[in-house]
Design an enzyme around this catalytic site. Structure first.
Site, PDB file in Angstrom:
ATOM      1  N   GLU A 162      12.448  28.349  27.726  1.00  0.00           N
ATOM      2  CA  GLU A 162      12.757  27.030  28.285  1.00  0.00           C
ATOM      3  C   GLU A 162      11.937  26.785  29.547  1.00  0.00           C
ATOM      4  O   GLU A 162      11.593  27.726  30.270  1.00  0.00           O
ATOM      5  CB  GLU A 162      14.244  26.941  28.638  1.00  0.00           C
ATOM      6  CG  GLU A 162      15.159  27.093  27.443  1.00  0.00           C
ATOM      7  CD  GLU A 162      16.623  27.173  27.829  1.00  0.00           C
ATOM      8  OE1 GLU A 162      17.459  26.698  27.035  1.00  0.00           O
ATOM      9  OE2 GLU A 162      16.933  27.704  28.912  1.00  0.00           O
ATOM     10  N   ASP A 178      22.085  31.485  23.828  1.00  0.00           N
ATOM     11  CA  ASP A 178      22.584  31.143  22.497  1.00  0.00           C
ATOM     12  C   ASP A 178      22.481  32.300  21.518  1.00  0.00           C
ATOM     13  O   ASP A 178      23.350  32.492  20.674  1.00  0.00           O
ATOM     14  CB  ASP A 178      21.811  29.954  21.933  1.00  0.00           C
ATOM     15  CG  ASP A 178      22.088  28.665  22.702  1.00  0.00           C
ATOM     16  OD1 ASP A 178      23.255  28.453  23.077  1.00  0.00           O
ATOM     17  OD2 ASP A 178      21.138  27.899  22.927  1.00  0.00           O
TER      18      ASP A 178
END
Length: 394
Positions: A162, A178
């Protein structure tokens, strides 16, 4: 500082847009995206992709750079231009093909414009992103949800990093919030030369083995493809909804009779449990209902952290202390000695495993893992380049 929690709030505020499909509508950072199928964009930071998996040839690795800029869903084309997501991008099979192939051999250098988003990598086969219309009538993407068995990308080996890149600099991380699947590391150069995300030798296998060895967590291991984070496992019926209940109860009981001190940039908050609520005084009065296991694992619900400089920072420290199971043993938070983390039998063994497998001990095993600087996060206000390495599987 743009921490992963701030990126997470914009990148992972997902709405369900179909059976098992996550519709991600990131909040924008950076300049506007002009109209048109593709535009040159501000930034042009060199992004080098290095395939060191030892398992997959460059020809079997696909890269996707997707996210948003100024409120619009965008993606980066192979030539480094920024293009808005469009429903017309869906092909005959109903999915877009935004894949950027790697060079035939060696390293691959791309150009990264100003945007906030994710760099996905898929190994062996391509990912299927579907362009859809969001609740505001704008084109958006359904992102992969590797923790959902009905997701069209469930059988694809994939992972992501990210980032937020704008005129203020580059802010980036490798994430296991996640799931954990493809080992990746970042090297960010500029005002400094920083690395994070590197695993110890055999680190990927160590994560899979460590999680599989704990009965309550074993169902989170999906073959050799990935390990699902326990929060998503809970939602999928693979993880006990009350797993942390005994520890949460113990914490609430402990601080009914003694003070809990939480220090943030705003100052020190002193809390006590009364009437089932943990209430703090100090720079501001903030309070928290007793969280559930899901609240702790997702760092949400009763532990939601608004960007208000008061409740948010205290919630983050509490969330970290719950996940690391240091809250009962240490009344002065945050704890900063990693030797004290994950010492109880009931703890976040998933986060424990990913931290144990990293060379610097830093990982993003849960959303508040940046508390006390234990996250695989780096930033630079004058970046000159970023390298994303797909590191050895074994």
């Amino acid at each position: 500082m743009i921490t992963r929690r701030r990126m997470f709030a914009s990148l992972a505020a997902a709405a369900v847009a179909g059976p098992g499909l996550a519709l991600v509508a990131p909040r924008a950072l950076g300049a506007a995206v002009p109209d048109g199928s593709g535009t040159a964009a501000a930034g042009a930071l060199p992004l080098t992709i290095v395939n060191s998996t030892g398992e997959y040839a460059n020809s079997s690795v696909y890269v996707y750079i997707v996210g948003n800029q100024d409120g619009r869903q965008v993606r980066v084309t192979p030539n480094g231009t920024l293009a808005p997501v469009s429903l017309s991008d869906n092909g005959a099979d109903g999915y877009t093909d935004y894949a950027i192939p790697l060079a035939a051999g060696g390293e691959t250098t791309l150009s990264l414009p100003y945007m906030s988003g994710r760099v996905y990598v898929a190994l062996g086969s391509k990912l299927r992103f579907k362009a859809v219309t969001d609740g505001a009538g704008n084109a958006a993407l359904q992102y992969p949800a590797g923790w959902v068995a009905s997701d069209p990308n469930y059988d694809v080996l994939h992972d992501c990093a990210e980032f937020t890149y704008n005129s203020a600099g580059m802010f980036c991380n490798t994430t296991m919030v996640d799931m954990f699947s493809v080992p990746m590391a970042i090297r960010l150069t500029g005002a400094a030369d920083q690395t994070t995300g590197w695993l110890v030798a055999g680190g990927r296998d160590k994560v899979f083995s460590a999680v599989r060895a704990v009965d309550a967590f074993a169902p989170l291991v999906v073959g050799d493809r990935r390990v699902i984070a326990p929060g998503h496992g809970l939602d999928a019926g693979l993880f006990a909804k009350d797993y942390l209940a005994s520890y949460i109860d113990e914490a609430w009981s402990t601080y009914a009779s003694r003070d809990l001190s939480v220090t943030t940039n705003a100052g020190t908050f002193i809390g006590r449990v009364s009437g089932g609520t943990l209430s703090f005084t100090g720079p501001a009065s903030v309070s928290f209902a007793k969280p559930s296991t899901r609240d702790v694992l997702f760092c949400d619900g009763a532990l939601a952290a608004p960007n208000d400089g008061r409740t948010g920072p205290v919630a983050a420290v509490l969330g970290a202390a719950f996940n690391r199971t240091t809250l009962v043993s240490t009344a002065d938070q945050p704890t900063t000695d990693p030797a004290s983390f994950y010492r109880t039998a009931v703890t976040n063994h998933y986060a424990k495993a990913v931290h144990a497998a990293t060379a610097d001990g830093k990982a993003y095993g849960f959303a508040f893992d940046d508390v006390a600087d234990f996250a695989s996060y780096v930033q630079d206000t004058a970046p000159t380049g970023i390298r994303l390495s797909l590191t050895p599987f074994s």
